[in-house]
Design a protein around this motif. Structure first.
Motif, PDB file in Angstrom:
ATOM      1  N   UNK A  66       0.824  -1.210   0.000  1.00  0.00           N
ATOM      2  CA  UNK A  66       0.000   0.000   0.000  1.00  0.00           C
ATOM      3  C   UNK A  66       0.858   1.261   0.000  1.00  0.00           C
ATOM      4  N   UNK A  67       1.933   1.241   0.799  1.00  0.00           N
ATOM      5  CA  UNK A  67       2.777   2.427   0.927  1.00  0.00           C
ATOM      6  C   UNK A  67       3.548   2.726  -0.350  1.00  0.00           C
ATOM      7  N   UNK A  68       3.678   1.742  -1.224  1.00  0.00           N
ATOM      8  CA  UNK A  68       4.447   1.932  -2.458  1.00  0.00           C
ATOM      9  C   UNK A  68       3.616   2.534  -3.577  1.00  0.00           C
ATOM     10  N   UNK A  69       2.304   2.648  -3.380  1.00  0.00           N
ATOM     11  CA  UNK A  69       1.415   3.182  -4.413  1.00  0.00           C
ATOM     12  C   UNK A  69       1.015   4.612  -4.072  1.00  0.00           C
ATOM     13  N   UNK A 128       1.010   8.820   6.878  1.00  0.00           N
ATOM     14  CA  UNK A 128      -0.132   9.706   6.632  1.00  0.00           C
ATOM     15  C   UNK A 128      -1.408   8.912   6.416  1.00  0.00           C
ATOM     16  N   UNK A 129      -1.324   7.824   5.650  1.00  0.00           N
ATOM     17  CA  UNK A 129      -2.526   7.034   5.355  1.00  0.00           C
ATOM     18  C   UNK A 129      -3.080   6.369   6.607  1.00  0.00           C
ATOM     19  N   UNK A 130      -2.193   5.992   7.543  1.00  0.00           N
ATOM     20  CA  UNK A 130      -2.633   5.306   8.758  1.00  0.00           C
ATOM     21  C   UNK A 130      -3.109   6.280   9.813  1.00  0.00           C
ATOM     22  N   UNK A 131      -2.347   7.352  10.021  1.00  0.00           N
ATOM     23  CA  UNK A 131      -2.725   8.311  11.055  1.00  0.00           C
ATOM     24  C   UNK A 131      -3.897   9.194  10.634  1.00  0.00           C
ATOM     25  N   UNK A 132      -4.043   9.427   9.312  1.00  0.00           N
ATOM     26  CA  UNK A 132      -5.149  10.258   8.817  1.00  0.00           C
ATOM     27  C   UNK A 132      -5.853   9.457   7.728  1.00  0.00           C
ATOM     28  N   UNK A 307       0.035  -2.315  11.027  1.00  0.00           N
ATOM     29  CA  UNK A 307       0.353  -3.523  10.269  1.00  0.00           C
ATOM     30  C   UNK A 307      -0.846  -4.037   9.486  1.00  0.00           C
ATOM     31  N   UNK A 308      -2.062  -3.767   9.986  1.00  0.00           N
ATOM     32  CA  UNK A 308      -3.266  -4.238   9.305  1.00  0.00           C
ATOM     33  C   UNK A 308      -4.016  -3.079   8.661  1.00  0.00           C
ATOM     34  N   UNK A 309      -3.407  -1.869   8.707  1.00  0.00           N
ATOM     35  CA  UNK A 309      -3.956  -0.678   8.057  1.00  0.00           C
ATOM     36  C   UNK A 309      -5.309  -0.272   8.646  1.00  0.00           C
ATOM     37  N   UNK A 310      -5.407  -0.316   9.976  1.00  0.00           N
ATOM     38  CA  UNK A 310      -6.595   0.185  10.665  1.00  0.00           C
ATOM     39  C   UNK A 310      -6.243   1.493  11.357  1.00  0.00           C
ATOM     40  N   UNK A 311      -7.192   2.434  11.431  1.00  0.00           N
ATOM     41  CA  UNK A 311      -6.903   3.730  12.060  1.00  0.00           C
ATOM     42  C   UNK A 311      -6.843   3.609  13.573  1.00  0.00           C
ATOM     43  N   UNK A 312      -6.184   4.549  14.212  1.00  0.00           N
ATOM     44  CA  UNK A 312      -6.081   4.576  15.664  1.00  0.00           C
ATOM     45  C   UNK A 312      -7.298   5.296  16.242  1.00  0.00           C
ATOM     46  N   UNK A 313      -8.401   4.575  16.336  1.00  0.00           N
ATOM     47  CA  UNK A 313      -9.598   5.131  16.961  1.00  0.00           C
ATOM     48  C   UNK A 313      -9.496   5.004  18.466  1.00  0.00           C
TER      49      UNK A 313
END
Length: 423
Positions: A66-69, A128-132, A307-313
């Protein structure tokens, strides 16, 4: 095709991409329809060649892929927006793009300031994609790609090193070639430092006035990282010791700018005038109003969720979602859009508002990793166990170390319980 159904399609795709990349016609964007992480090196090569990359994956993907795209086409968005199968009610709320840009700016500066070497762009994309989470969901705040977003932000004098595929601050870091560690720039003679207390006090007083003026002129809260940029521009060399405080955060906490309040939300800082500004960043769905202890917990859990690309709710929001999912599967036949709508509505009734997109993201993560909503047990405790198991498995797959204390912390977070010391 083998008896097991395997083919050499991926090799043919890679060869075709390389052929097209070397063709006389320049193609600006490559779209890869695959969830296979084997394409990661290809995406990185395309990025080095200054081409945009998009992936569409009907399945679980790895964090590095994901991070490479530049752009990830969301499956639900594809079904609704491209194929035209839409609900009467929109599946996603319209986010505040201005808020997303401000958050992205602050997070980029925070990441660069905390790094002791140039920041790899794939890693920055992932952060950025994970935190926001709303950033990739809104095509990078309406900019189209991660690079376009990065270039639109006021990040002077940071620069992108295309050779190394990194973002760096040339005032602090240099010579990061051939894998060597970057060296800090020596503070110029006459720059403010702790060896001259009188000069340091004068600079601190000037800096307080600068911050007060910036906040007074702004019609919205200002990212603390943005203020650090202004401080570096106004007082070259200040970042070497931050007036003897060691970090920008500690220096900022020592100042008392008039009519300025520093608020720490979403694991980042914001300067505002409490009489004129409000801070509402809940649309991004990440943790807000955290104490120092909670921030430490959040940092631990965030590492696992990435690691599983879930947001920190917030813990209460995850518990509410899992409770809502359990109830929704009890009350109705499984239809993805109906279940996510029920989840969102239930969370709102509990006073734990989450977006439809966040509910969809959690449910899809479980489904992609083997959960069958129509047949598997779906009590609250069953879903907690399933969710924690999926996250730990993803950590193992991505090489993220997890010990018993981490598992305990994750369980407490998902069930909204206060963490206690593990014997």
């Amino acid at each position: 095709m083998t008896k097991a159904g395997k083919t050499s399609t991926d090799i043919h795709m890679v060869l075709d991409i390389i052929d097209v990349l070397q063709a006389s016609t320049r193609y600006d964007e490559f779209i890869v329809f695959s969830a296979d992480a084997d394409f990661t090196p290809v995406l990185r090569k395309l990025r080095r060649e200054d081409r945009r990359t998009t992936i569409f994956a009907a399945g679980a993907t790895s964090a590095s892929y994901d991070a490479s795209a530049d752009l990830i086409v969301d499956l639900d968005a594809f079904i609704h927006d491209a194929l035209g199968f839409d609900d009467e009610e929109a599946a996603r709320e319209t986010p505040n793009l201005e808020s997303l840009l401000a958050q992205a700016e602050g997070l980029v500066w925070e990441t660069v300031d905390n790094a002791d070497q140039p920041v790899p762009l794939p890693g920055l994309t992932k952060i950025l994609a994970t935190r926001i989470p709303a950033l990739p969901a809104t095509e990078w705040a309406g900019k189209g790609t991660f690079f376009a977003l990065l270039k639109s932000l006021p990040l002077d004098p940071l620069r992108i090193d295309r050779e190394e595929n990194t973002l760096l601050d040339p005032r602090r870091l240099n010579g990061h070639a051939n894998g060597t560690t970057a060296a800090r720039v020596v503070m110029p003679s006459g720059s403010p430092n702790k060896s001259d207390p009188r000069q340091a006090a004068q600079v601190a007083d000037q800096l307080s006035r600068l911050i007060a003026d910036e906040v007074a002129e702004s019609n919205r809260p200002i990212a603390v990282a943005r203020l650090a940029q202004l401080a570096r521009a106004e007082f070259p060399g200040i970042e070497v010791t931050w007036l003897g405080h060691g970090s920008w955060k500690k220096l900022l906490e020592s100042l008392r700018p008039p009519h300025v309040k520093i608020v720490w939300q979403q694991l980042a800082g914001w300067a505002l005038d409490p009489d004129r500004h409000t801070l509402d960043l809940a649309a991004a769905g990440t943790v807000a109003h955290v104490s120092a202890a909670d921030s430490a917990r959040a940092a631990k859990v965030s590492r696992l969720l990435e690691a599983v690309d879930l947001p920190l709710l917030e813990p209460a929001k995850y518990r509410a979602q899992l409770e809502a999912l359990s109830m929704a599967l009890d009350d109705q036949p499984y239809v993805l859009t109906n279940v996510t709508k029920s989840m969102r509505d239930h969370c709102q009734r509990l006073g734990q508002p989450v977006s439809r997109e966040q509910c969809l993201r959690l449910l899809r993560t479980l489904v992609y990793d083997g959960f069958n909503p129509e047949a598997d047990p779906h009590g609250f405790e069953d879903l907690v166990a399933m969710t924690c198991g999926v996250i730990v498995s993803a950590c193992d797959r991505e090489g993220v170390p997890v010990d018993d204390a981490d598992r305990f912390e994750l369980l407490q977070w998902m069930t909204d319980q206060e963490a206690e010391a593990v014997e």
